[in-house]
Design an enzyme around this catalytic site. Structure first.
Site, PDB file in Angstrom:
ATOM      1  N   LYS A   1     -41.049 -21.237  -0.767  1.00  0.00           N
ATOM      2  CA  LYS A   1     -41.133 -20.647   0.583  1.00  0.00           C
ATOM      3  C   LYS A   1     -42.331 -19.715   0.559  1.00  0.00           C
ATOM      4  O   LYS A   1     -42.274 -18.609   0.029  1.00  0.00           O
ATOM      5  CB  LYS A   1     -39.848 -19.870   0.881  1.00  0.00           C
ATOM      6  CG  LYS A   1     -39.453 -19.824   2.341  1.00  0.00           C
ATOM      7  CD  LYS A   1     -40.387 -19.044   3.236  1.00  0.00           C
ATOM      8  CE  LYS A   1     -40.218 -17.562   3.187  1.00  0.00           C
ATOM      9  NZ  LYS A   1     -41.302 -16.863   3.935  1.00  0.00           N
TER      10      LYS A   1
ATOM     11  N   GLU B   1     -40.926 -10.095  -9.199  1.00  0.00           N
ATOM     12  CA  GLU B   1     -42.239  -9.444  -9.362  1.00  0.00           C
ATOM     13  C   GLU B   1     -42.456  -8.605  -8.119  1.00  0.00           C
ATOM     14  O   GLU B   1     -42.718  -9.138  -7.044  1.00  0.00           O
ATOM     15  CB  GLU B   1     -43.347 -10.504  -9.481  1.00  0.00           C
ATOM     16  CG  GLU B   1     -43.257 -11.361 -10.722  1.00  0.00           C
ATOM     17  CD  GLU B   1     -43.521 -10.584 -11.990  1.00  0.00           C
ATOM     18  OE1 GLU B   1     -44.053  -9.461 -11.918  1.00  0.00           O
ATOM     19  OE2 GLU B   1     -43.178 -11.090 -13.065  1.00  0.00           O
TER      20      GLU B   1
ATOM     21  N   CYS C   1     -50.589  -5.938  -6.061  1.00  0.00           N
ATOM     22  CA  CYS C   1     -49.383  -5.263  -6.529  1.00  0.00           C
ATOM     23  C   CYS C   1     -49.701  -4.218  -7.600  1.00  0.00           C
ATOM     24  O   CYS C   1     -49.067  -3.180  -7.663  1.00  0.00           O
ATOM     25  CB  CYS C   1     -48.393  -6.284  -7.056  1.00  0.00           C
ATOM     26  SG  CYS C   1     -49.117  -7.416  -8.238  1.00  0.00           S
TER      27      CYS C   1
ATOM     28  N   GLU D   1     -45.795   2.817  -2.075  1.00  0.00           N
ATOM     29  CA  GLU D   1     -46.804   1.760  -2.116  1.00  0.00           C
ATOM     30  C   GLU D   1     -47.369   1.583  -0.705  1.00  0.00           C
ATOM     31  O   GLU D   1     -46.646   1.191   0.211  1.00  0.00           O
ATOM     32  CB  GLU D   1     -46.169   0.450  -2.593  1.00  0.00           C
ATOM     33  CG  GLU D   1     -47.192  -0.648  -2.756  1.00  0.00           C
ATOM     34  CD  GLU D   1     -46.574  -1.981  -3.158  1.00  0.00           C
ATOM     35  OE1 GLU D   1     -45.568  -2.375  -2.566  1.00  0.00           O
ATOM     36  OE2 GLU D   1     -47.130  -2.615  -4.079  1.00  0.00           O
TER      37      GLU D   1
HETATM   38  P1  NAD Z   1     -42.180  -9.051   1.398  1.00  0.00           P
HETATM   39  O1  NAD Z   1     -41.166  -8.629   0.404  1.00  0.00           O
HETATM   40  O2  NAD Z   1     -42.072  -8.539   2.782  1.00  0.00           O
HETATM   41  O3  NAD Z   1     -42.214 -10.644   1.533  1.00  0.00           O
HETATM   42  C1  NAD Z   1     -42.370 -11.473   0.412  1.00  0.00           C
HETATM   43  C2  NAD Z   1     -41.712 -12.808   0.676  1.00  0.00           C
HETATM   44  O4  NAD Z   1     -40.315 -12.593   0.864  1.00  0.00           O
HETATM   45  C3  NAD Z   1     -42.211 -13.521   1.929  1.00  0.00           C
HETATM   46  O5  NAD Z   1     -42.267 -14.908   1.680  1.00  0.00           O
HETATM   47  C4  NAD Z   1     -41.129 -13.207   2.942  1.00  0.00           C
HETATM   48  O6  NAD Z   1     -41.020 -14.184   3.956  1.00  0.00           O
HETATM   49  C5  NAD Z   1     -39.884 -13.211   2.069  1.00  0.00           C
HETATM   50  N1  NAD Z   1     -38.755 -12.449   2.602  1.00  0.00           N
HETATM   51  C6  NAD Z   1     -38.782 -11.399   3.453  1.00  0.00           C
HETATM   52  N2  NAD Z   1     -37.518 -10.996   3.742  1.00  0.00           N
HETATM   53  C7  NAD Z   1     -36.679 -11.809   3.044  1.00  0.00           C
HETATM   54  C8  NAD Z   1     -35.261 -11.886   2.905  1.00  0.00           C
HETATM   55  N3  NAD Z   1     -34.455 -11.058   3.548  1.00  0.00           N
HETATM   56  N4  NAD Z   1     -34.756 -12.834   2.092  1.00  0.00           N
HETATM   57  C9  NAD Z   1     -35.561 -13.671   1.402  1.00  0.00           C
HETATM   58  N5  NAD Z   1     -36.916 -13.661   1.521  1.00  0.00           N
HETATM   59  C10 NAD Z   1     -37.470 -12.731   2.315  1.00  0.00           C
HETATM   60  O7  NAD Z   1     -43.572  -8.698   0.730  1.00  0.00           O
HETATM   61  P2  NAD Z   1     -45.023  -8.899   1.323  1.00  0.00           P
HETATM   62  O8  NAD Z   1     -45.253  -7.853   2.361  1.00  0.00           O
HETATM   63  O9  NAD Z   1     -45.205 -10.329   1.695  1.00  0.00           O
HETATM   64  O10 NAD Z   1     -45.938  -8.638   0.032  1.00  0.00           O
HETATM   65  C11 NAD Z   1     -46.295  -7.392  -0.383  1.00  0.00           C
HETATM   66  C12 NAD Z   1     -45.434  -6.944  -1.543  1.00  0.00           C
HETATM   67  O11 NAD Z   1     -45.483  -7.901  -2.606  1.00  0.00           O
HETATM   68  C13 NAD Z   1     -45.927  -5.665  -2.150  1.00  0.00           C
HETATM   69  O12 NAD Z   1     -44.840  -4.816  -2.388  1.00  0.00           O
HETATM   70  C14 NAD Z   1     -46.563  -6.103  -3.453  1.00  0.00           C
HETATM   71  O13 NAD Z   1     -46.630  -5.111  -4.438  1.00  0.00           O
HETATM   72  C15 NAD Z   1     -45.692  -7.241  -3.837  1.00  0.00           C
HETATM   73  N6  NAD Z   1     -46.357  -8.104  -4.815  1.00  0.00           N
HETATM   74  C16 NAD Z   1     -45.945  -8.064  -6.122  1.00  0.00           C
HETATM   75  C17 NAD Z   1     -46.602  -8.852  -7.097  1.00  0.00           C
HETATM   76  C18 NAD Z   1     -46.179  -8.806  -8.540  1.00  0.00           C
HETATM   77  O14 NAD Z   1     -46.555  -9.715  -9.294  1.00  0.00           O
HETATM   78  N7  NAD Z   1     -45.422  -7.816  -8.980  1.00  0.00           N
HETATM   79  C19 NAD Z   1     -47.653  -9.675  -6.713  1.00  0.00           C
HETATM   80  C20 NAD Z   1     -48.033  -9.700  -5.377  1.00  0.00           C
HETATM   81  C21 NAD Z   1     -47.372  -8.906  -4.427  1.00  0.00           C
END
Ligand code: NAD
Length: 497
Positions: free
Chosen positions: A196, A271, A305, A401
């Protein structure tokens, strides 16, 4: 702002053929018929519509993945063939590298040139690295003691077996690369995948699915469902027939997914977010440290991240280093990522732009000072690279963050102070130390609570080094041999002989 340069004809054609999503061997619309729009954050322009899938679509995809895992050619495939297929997929990603870089650019806003050498190249390297693991998945023989059966003879050994159907949910900041971080170990070990992609950035994942079919993956091994987190993401994370969830995204959503996983003891890798410190000791090369600290925060518009979003500089160097970073930031060219001279693109969305500006404004109201930036810029969802001083270590600018081009700089006196400040965070993803004093670096490394520590570099990733978080930055590791463990179960076998 210079007019956007043109896309390759094949990139334009892919965007225009109104992408559907891949379930089993079929390119399909959502069962409901609903679509959702995809935008270019550099212009706000509408790019395409993709299916907005719901629970029914996710269920179809999981069933396709289950069938492929249980009884298709895939389950009988030898490790060498899995290796060759994954290598072939990497070759196709390499063949289409420019197209994939352009998709990342128009869908995410990042520079196409940077996406080609970073996102796409790292994806190719990572898939090839993981291809090699397909033939190196090993158990061990164990010389057992069996004290209750002193006369018996036994043969004990362990085997590693593919965990099964993997539900992969990823963020928008590195859409292709994050998908490959999940896909590589899953396909090397013999799992099947339902991916997804993030709501905002589905295009490169859909092209990757086309390439997987072209490479020769059997139907159902790799499925992509597009849609929102609240609907498609939640349906995937609650699906009882998913054996493992692997998630990259925010800590808040990671916690929800973790709770859903525990309902059915689904294996899980998380992650999550970060607030990583960059620590500059007074003996560091000042030019290298300033340039390195600037790249650590401003690369990918700060939407990384492990971005070095907290800067701690030993006091006698503080003004010079902060001044040099502000001067680098002030010279950065903002604009459309299709222009190769552009150094910083837009944030992913207007919502993200407003969120980042909100942090800056609230921080200033609480007494923090701008060394540079602090303004939005448009059209498109830009925020100028920003350096902030005089912020409260306990306040939101330092503790939360922001996920944008915002650096908070704080001076320190002793190495113990630096360690205390660096570890004063709920996150623990990465940290960098800038110094020429090897002994100091070695003394500091074990005391820093984060999954990665870099010395005289930052956010430097290699397929062979595990990556993941301490504390609220996540559970488990991606990359390296550690990733293979997360996509396999270990089975113990004892034979009485
Ligand atoms: P997000 O958590 O809002 O969304 C990430 C994914 O989760 C998307 O595909 C989204 O559609 C899905 N999602 C959202 N709500 C959900 C739910 N209730 N159930 C299941 N899936 C759901 O994050 P974002 O805004 O897309 O990305 C930014 C975040 O990602 C930052 O916090 C960043 O640090 C983190 N990140 C971490 C890493 C790592 O390797 N640690 C790498 C890249 C990004």
């Amino acid at each position: 702002m210079q007019a956007p340069l043109s896309l390759l004809p094949q990139t334009q054609a892919f965007i225009e053929r109104a992408p559907t999503m891949l379930i089993g061997d079929a390119w399909v619309h959502a069962a409901s018929g609903a679509n959702m729009p995809v935008h270019n954050p550099a212009t706000g322009a509408h790019l395409a519509d993709v299916p907005k899938s719901g629970a029914e679509d996710v269920d179809r995809a999981v069933r396709a993945a289950r069938q492929a895992f249980d009884d298709s050619a895939w389950s009988r495939m030898r490790p060498r063939e899995r290796q060759n297929l994954l290598w072939r997929l990497a070759d196709l990603v390499e063949r289409d590298a420019q197209m994939l870089a352009e998709l990342e650019c128009v869908n995410n806003g990042k520079s196409a040139q940077v996406a080609r050498v970073m996102d796409v190249q790292l994806s190719i390297d990572f898939l090839r690295y993981m291809a090699g693991f397909a033939t190196k998945i090993e158990g061990s023989t164990v010389d057992v003691s069996m004290p209750l059966m002193p006369e018996g003879q036994f043969h004990g050994y362990t085997r590693r077996e593919a965990v099964g159907v993997v539900g992969a949910i990823v963020a928008w900041n590195f859409p292709l690369l994050l998908a490959c971080w999940k896909l590589g170990p899953a396909l090397a070990t013999g799992c099947t995948v339902v991916l997804k992609p993030a709501d905002e950035t589905p295009l490169s994942a859909l092209r990757l699915a086309e390439l997987a079919l072209e490479a020769g993956y059997p139907p159902g091994v790799f499925n992509v469902v597009t849609g929102t987190g609240a609907e498609a993401g939640a349906a995937l994370s609650h699906h009882p027939d998913v054996d493992k969830l692997t998630f990259t995204g925010s800590t808040e959503v990671g916690k929800l997914i973790g709770k859903a996983a525990m309902e059915s003891m689904t294996r899980i890798t998380l992650e999550l977010g970060g607030k990583s410190p960059t620590i500059v000791l007074d003996d560091a090369d000042p030019a290298a440290a300033a340039a390195g600290a600037a790249t650590a925060i401003f690369f990918n518009q700060g939407q990384v991240c492990c971005a070095g979003s907290r800067l701690y500089v030993q006091r006698k160097r503080f003004d010079n280093i902060v001044g040099d970073i502000a001067s680098i930031a002030s010279r950065m060219k903002l604009g459309n990522g299709l222009d190769p001279s552009v150094e910083m693109g837009p944030l992913i969305s207007q919502k993200q732009q407003q969120r980042v500006m909100g942090y800056i404004e609230r921080g200033r109201a609480a007494g923090a000072q701008l060394a540079c930036g602090g303004e939005q810029y448009g059209p498109g969802y830009f925020v100028k690279p920003t350096v902030i001083v005089d912020a409260d270590q306990k306040g939101p600018l330092v503790q939360e963050e922001i996920f944008g081009p915002v650096l908070v700089a704080i001076p320190f006196d002793t190495i113990d102070d630096a360690l205390r400040l660096a570890n004063d965070s709920r996150y623990g993803l990465g940290a960098s130390i800038w110094t020429n004093n090897l002994a100091a670096a070695h003394r500091m490394i074990p005391k820093i609570k984060s999954g990665s520590v870099w010395v005289n570099c930052h956010s430097a990733l290699d397929p062979s080094l595990p990556f993941g978080g301490y504390r609220m930055s996540g559970l488990g590791r991606e990359m390296g041999a550690a990733a293979i463990e997360h996509y396999t179960e270990i089975k113990s076998v004892l034979m009485s002989i």
